[in-house]
Scaffold this motif. Structure first.
Motif: not given
Length: 434
Positions: A218-224, A245-251, A303-309
């Motif tokens: 989810y973080i990857n799709m929301r970022l990239n 790297s940004d995915v992990f830094d955001t996580w 249920f809450l969809p994963f928020p936007s980034i």
């Protein structure tokens, strides 16, 4: 879910005393094998023209009973007998490679995406284009594509899919005055508030290795973006780049809010904590609700969809597709073809959904009149998505998911560090060997 390619098996005679190999189900001639390891199931095509064997990794109580209902309905309709061999979920996935190369069952449970295509390319599956000629009209183009191998042939009949997102108890949020976060910054702020309130903000469990992949996806799709997720899984994109790297830094911003006991508990454990209102929310697939046997608790789940980034808001949804396939041997069994055909009909999927309401039928014409408010929201989330991802370990090379990604994510959860250069080095080796 995850599938480490282990090849060791426990011999059947070692299992005696731990669990009886055969249990009567009370549904006609069906026999259910409850063997703890995949070695105890299998046996290849049934010799009788009106019988088949069915290997299932749906071992948790609710999906197991749901497939029992499907088998009973199939037997009632056709008179065919099904011998079902049910194996603990993780064991089924971990042994699938050796299972398919040994004496597999005729039909078996599996997943869409790369995980299906991989074994089709290895020549371990039977194509079912003839089945799709009959049931193709029941499925959307997206489902047809997800069921198609690299050679253009069909190998899977979708039974259900389920979206991933945050689940929470409405009564808890109402009592605390929490509002649903729409952005990642709002999510972090909510987590900080929950922590002050004495809650574990985000329920988390990764003892089995695969659940953390959902957060990464989810973080990857929301970022990239969705295409980057797909290309990274296929190793068309490098792991050794800033986007990863940004995915992990955001996580990292969420790590202080995730359950610190994550590496020692299963998803079922974390579900119990959500039910007990010890955690504020829990990121998982909707199969989570199988654990809520108390109707009052189930009715309290939202249920809450994963928020936007960043790049795409909430356009992409992780919604893995599960279904049935035929082994190479099973392709020679007409009863097995009839069985996977049955699961591709509204009748077959209705039989499943009546027992397991945590997953959503995929066939057009399936009965949705009994959908709960939650099921309707889950269905709308999938229907409104522009992109549906399968899940990292279904979209990626099996060895990459199991042998590289699982230990990397578990290490990251433990200390917040990850070596993307090492991920890329291993990815190069594994994908080049295919």
């Amino acid at each position: 879910m995850s599938a480490a390619q282990h090849s060791s098996f426990v011999r059947p005679n070692q299992l005696v005393g731990r669990r009886s190999l055969l249990k009567g189900l009370g549904i006609g001639a069906v026999a259910l094998a409850g063997a703890p390891l995949l070695a105890a199931c299998g046996g290849g095509s049934s010799s009788s023209s009106n019988s088949l064997t069915f290997g299932s990794g749906s071992s948790d109580d609710v999906p197991k009973r749901a497939y029992e209902a499907v088998i009973a309905a199939f037997k009632s309709k056709t008179g065919n007998n099904v011998t079902a061999n049910v194996v603990p979920h993780n064991d089924f996935q971990n042994k699938i490679n050796t299972y398919l190369q040994g004496s597999p069952d005729d039909a078996f449970t599996w997943f869409a995406g790369y995980r299906m295509q991989y074994y089709a390319q290895k020549g371990l599956l039977a194509s079912i284009d003839d089945v799709w000629d009959k049931i193709g009209g029941n499925f959307s183009d997206a489902l047809k594509k997800a069921s198609t191998g690299a050679d253009g042939k069909k190998y899977l009949v979708p039974n259900y899919n389920y979206p991933w997102g945050f689940f929470y108890r409405k009564s808890l949020w109402q009592a605390k005055g929490y509002a649903e976060p729409k952005t990642f910054d709002e999510l972090k702020a909510l987590c900080a508030t929950m922590k002050k309130d004495g809650l574990i903000p985000i329920g988390f469990a990764d003892k089995d290795g695969w659940p953390a992949m959902g957060t990464f996806d989810y973080i990857n799709m929301r970022l990239n973006g969705f295409q980057f997720h797909t290309d990274l899984c296929a190793h068309k994109e490098s792991w050794d780049q800033k986007k990863v790297s940004d995915v992990f830094d955001t996580w990292k911003a969420l790590l202080p809010y995730q359950d610190p006991a994550a590496l020692g508990q299963t998803w079922q454990d974390a579900a119990g904590a959500l039910a007990a209102k010890k955690t504020g929310m829990y990121l998982l697939g909707s199969f989570l609700t199988q654990q809520f046997t108390d109707p009052a608790i189930l009715a309290d789940i939202e249920f809450l969809p994963f928020p936007s980034i960043a790049v795409e808001g909430q356009e992409s949804v992780e919604a893995p597709i599960d279904g049935l396939m035929l082994s190479k041997k099973g392709g020679q069994n007409q009863a097995a073809r009839d069985f996977v055909n049955f699961i591709g009909t509204p009748e077959g999927q209705n039989a499943y959904y009546k027992v397991d309401t945590s997953n959503l039928p995929t066939a057009k014409g399936a009965d949705t009149s009994s959908y709960s408010t939650l099921s309707k929201k889950l269905s709308e989330t999938i229907a409104n998505a522009k992109n549906l991802s399968q899940f990292f370990d279904r979209d990626a090379l099996p060895a990459m998911a199991s042998n590289v990604m699982i230990p990397a994510l578990q290490s990251f959860i433990k200390d917040g560090s990850v070596d993307v250069k090492n991920l890329e080095s291993q990815a190069k080796t594994l994908y080049a060997a295919q």
